[in-house]
Enzyme design. Structure first.
Site, PDB file in Angstrom:
ATOM      1  CE1 TYR A 130      -3.097   2.906   0.766  1.00 31.64           C
ATOM      2  CE2 TYR A 130      -2.184   3.178   2.982  1.00 31.64           C
ATOM      3  CZ  TYR A 130      -3.018   3.675   2.119  1.00 31.64           C
ATOM      4  OH  TYR A 130      -3.696   4.863   2.394  1.00 31.64           O
ATOM      5  CD  GLN A 147      -5.855  14.473   4.399  1.00 32.07           C
ATOM      6  OE1 GLN A 147      -5.993  13.422   5.118  1.00 32.07           O
ATOM      7  NE2 GLN A 147      -6.925  14.315   3.464  1.00 32.07           N
ATOM      8  CE1 TYR A 160      -7.953  12.721   0.493  1.00 31.73           C
ATOM      9  CE2 TYR A 160      -7.985  11.025   2.357  1.00 31.73           C
ATOM     10  CZ  TYR A 160      -7.399  11.573   1.249  1.00 31.73           C
ATOM     11  OH  TYR A 160      -6.174  11.215   0.823  1.00 31.73           O
ATOM     12  CB  THR A 174      -6.238  15.919   0.580  1.00 33.15           C
ATOM     13  OG1 THR A 174      -5.261  16.325   1.470  1.00 33.15           O
ATOM     14  CG2 THR A 174      -5.719  15.408  -0.595  1.00 33.15           C
ATOM     15  CG  HIS A 183      -2.453  11.737  -2.979  1.00 35.26           C
ATOM     16  ND1 HIS A 183      -3.407  12.519  -2.426  1.00 35.26           N
ATOM     17  CD2 HIS A 183      -2.405  10.654  -2.106  1.00 35.26           C
ATOM     18  CE1 HIS A 183      -3.837  11.764  -1.523  1.00 35.26           C
ATOM     19  NE2 HIS A 183      -3.126  10.658  -1.234  1.00 35.26           N
ATOM     20  NE  ARG A 225      -0.675   6.614  -1.623  1.00 29.61           N
ATOM     21  CZ  ARG A 225      -0.529   5.515  -1.384  1.00 29.61           C
ATOM     22  NH1 ARG A 225       0.744   4.687  -1.758  1.00 29.61           N
ATOM     23  NH2 ARG A 225      -1.462   4.713  -0.900  1.00 29.61           N
TER      24      ARG A 225
HETATM   25  C1  FMN Z   1       0.500   4.902   2.059  1.00 31.49           C
HETATM   26  C2  FMN Z   1       0.218   6.592   1.776  1.00 31.49           C
HETATM   27  C3  FMN Z   1      -0.833   6.991   2.197  1.00 31.49           C
HETATM   28  C4  FMN Z   1      -1.352   8.142   2.144  1.00 31.49           C
HETATM   29  N1  FMN Z   1      -2.732   8.654   2.695  1.00 31.49           N
HETATM   30  C5  FMN Z   1      -2.974   9.822   2.433  1.00 31.49           C
HETATM   31  C6  FMN Z   1      -4.008  10.693   2.969  1.00 31.49           C
HETATM   32  O1  FMN Z   1      -4.737   9.998   3.848  1.00 31.49           O
HETATM   33  N2  FMN Z   1      -4.248  11.829   2.851  1.00 31.49           N
HETATM   34  C7  FMN Z   1      -3.358  12.600   2.011  1.00 31.49           C
HETATM   35  O2  FMN Z   1      -3.850  13.795   1.942  1.00 31.49           O
HETATM   36  N3  FMN Z   1      -2.485  12.086   1.429  1.00 31.49           N
HETATM   37  C8  FMN Z   1      -2.162  10.887   1.376  1.00 31.49           C
HETATM   38  N4  FMN Z   1      -0.937  10.398   1.057  1.00 31.49           N
HETATM   39  C9  FMN Z   1      -0.174  11.146   0.395  1.00 31.49           C
HETATM   40  C10 FMN Z   1       0.872  11.850   1.245  1.00 31.49           C
HETATM   41  O3  FMN Z   1       0.291  12.820   2.265  1.00 31.49           O
HETATM   42  C11 FMN Z   1       1.966  12.928   0.712  1.00 31.49           C
HETATM   43  O4  FMN Z   1       1.462  13.276  -0.334  1.00 31.49           O
HETATM   44  C12 FMN Z   1       2.997  11.670  -0.206  1.00 31.49           C
HETATM   45  O5  FMN Z   1       3.314  10.423   0.606  1.00 31.49           O
HETATM   46  C13 FMN Z   1       4.468  12.323  -0.622  1.00 31.49           C
HETATM   47  O6  FMN Z   1       5.032  11.486  -1.203  1.00 31.49           O
HETATM   48  P1  FMN Z   1       6.190  10.703  -0.883  1.00 31.49           P
HETATM   49  O7  FMN Z   1       5.667   9.432  -0.139  1.00 31.49           O
HETATM   50  O8  FMN Z   1       7.105  10.407  -1.830  1.00 31.49           O
HETATM   51  O9  FMN Z   1       7.114  11.682   0.419  1.00 31.49           O
HETATM   52  C14 FMN Z   1      -0.668   9.058   1.157  1.00 31.49           C
HETATM   53  C15 FMN Z   1       0.672   8.606   0.805  1.00 31.49           C
HETATM   54  C16 FMN Z   1       1.118   7.262   0.969  1.00 31.49           C
HETATM   55  C17 FMN Z   1       2.309   6.875   0.561  1.00 31.49           C
END
Ligand code: FMN
Length: 388
Positions: free
Chosen positions: A25, A128, A130, A156, A276, A279
């Site tokens: 994940y 944060q 949603y 976000t 993100h 992702r």
């Molecule tokens: C496993 C995972 C879960 C994430 N869940 C959220 C989330 O719940 N809310 C959100 O705004 N961003 C989420 N993100 C994005 C992160 O806040 C962030 O933008 C991102 O991890 C930055 O990239 P990096 O992992 O390369 O540092 C998630 C990222 C990952 C890797």
């Protein structure tokens, strides 16, 4: 325990210790993962300018983010189901951030609830949000964030619909894991994880279960997101949320200069340049390549932060020297958490801090706030030379 000298050492231990579905994940991007990969590799194209015979004593990485003092300009990003990487993962991450003197951002999709994190910490953290279809849930969540004394709301904007990550589908990702044969076999090889989980304060989505009406099965994040996330979110709604919240607002997921201007118009106090972590929109530019045009558009009116792809203090330095006012890290601290709990998050922060501090010195800089583009060698056309 092996000697840890960099973030990737933590990742190796994390892979061994965490259940496969939660490691996957974290370590996934959407579709072909082009943006996920380029977030990291694009940092490599930027080189640093070595300067010598400059007094490098008395260095400081201290700065501010939205007016808050930080030991270094590195906040912990919101990460869904952090509490599945390690028991009470949100509480442990928040405590590590607090002790280090950097901001922690709790996601709406956390395992520990906002109240549990507030109870376990002294200083305000960031929340944060949603935006869900259920307006009442959103209003209540904002009130809960105020009651928890959160000092910023991070809204976000790049996940109203979920980008597909193949492994989550293949693994049947749920929170908590379902007792399938495949999961039981995998979990039996993760005794530390399982034992700690037995004593965890929460096992499911702590902010949602018991708070959102008509929500019975949210164990599957993807199906819940498809049903509940509000696809009509637009700039007018963002303005309303800013009014309801009334405090510092950071808009997360800005990757385009036009959107950055709109963020200023709706009253954002800061933006977070982010895709993100690769992702969501696969094929989008990396955050570091998107930064310069956004900085030009913002023209110093509000603070500009960056995330996606930061794995070292050198990356932090590059983003700051490009003009960012601070960065967020996601995976870099999750690797630490999954490897060694709270201590692992602290280690991740220490690694990044040491790299930042030493690299500053070798660039002839004593103060993180004085870094600028003259510290960098940026390839021509780094932002891309695209057709109109
Ligand atoms: C496993 C995972 C879960 C994430 N869940 C959220 C989330 O719940 N809310 C959100 O705004 N961003 C989420 N993100 C994005 C992160 O806040 C962030 O933008 C991102 O991890 C930055 O990239 P990096 O992992 O390369 O540092 C998630 C990222 C990952 C890797």
């Amino acid at each position: 325990m092996p000697t840890i000298t960099n973030i990737y050492d933590l990742k190796k231990i994390y892979k061994r210790r965490a259940p496969k579905m939660f490691y996957d994940y974290t370590e996934s991007g959407s579709w072909t993962e082009q943006t996920f990969r380029e977030n990291v590799t694009d940092f490599d194209h930027i080189r640093l300018r070595q300067r010598v015979a400059v007094d490098m004593s008395g260095r400081s990485t201290a700065s501010t983010m939205i007016g808050e003092d930080v030991a270094m300009p590195v906040a912990l990003a919101p990460i869904g189901i952090t509490g599945m990487q390690c028991a009470d993962g949100e509480i442990k991450s928040a405590r590590a951030a607090e002790a280090f003197g950097v901001p922690y951002t709790l996601t709406t999709m956390s395992v520990n609830s906002i109240e549990q994190v507030a109870e376990a910490t002294e200083k305000p953290f960031w929340f944060q949000l949603y935006v869900m279809r259920d307006e009442n849930f959103v209003d209540t969540m904002i009130e809960r964030a105020k009651a928890a004394k959160c000092s910023a709301l991070v809204l976000t904007l790049d996940l109203q619909i979920l980008g597909q990550r193949h492994m989550d589908i293949k693994n049947g990702l749920t929170t908590p894991p379902k007792p399938t044969l495949k999961n039981i076999i995998n979990l039996s090889t993760k005794p530390h994880w399982g034992l700690a989980m037995l004593g965890a304060k929460s096992w499911t989505f702590g902010n949602i279960v018991g708070h959102a009406k008509g929500v019975d099965d949210i164990s599957s994040l993807s199906s819940w997101a498809a049903e509940q996330f509000d696809p009509t979110l637009d700039w007018d709604k963002i303005k309303e949320i800013k009014k309801k919240w009334g405090g510092e607002l950071i808009l997360k997921g800005i990757l385009d200069a036009e959107d950055a201007k709109k963020a200023i118009n709706v009253g954002a106090d800061a933006i977070l340049v982010s895709n993100h972590g690769g992702r969501q929109l696969d094929g989008a530019l990396s955050s570091i390549r998107s930064l310069a045009p956004i900085l030009d558009a913002v023209n110093g009116k509000i603070e500009v932060f960056l995330d996606s792809g930061i794995r070292s203090g050198q990356d932090v330095l590059k983003a700051m020297a490009m003009g960012a006012d601070g960065v967020f890290i996601g995976r870099s601290y999750i690797y630490g958490l999954g490897a060694m709990g709270q201590k692992g998050v602290t280690t991740a922060l220490e690694v990044i801090h040491k790299e930042l501090d030493t690299t500053m010195a070798l660039c002839g800089r004593r103060d993180v706030k004085t870094l600028d583009r003259s510290d960098l060698l940026i390839p021509k056309n780094f932002e891309g030379d695209w057709q109109d």
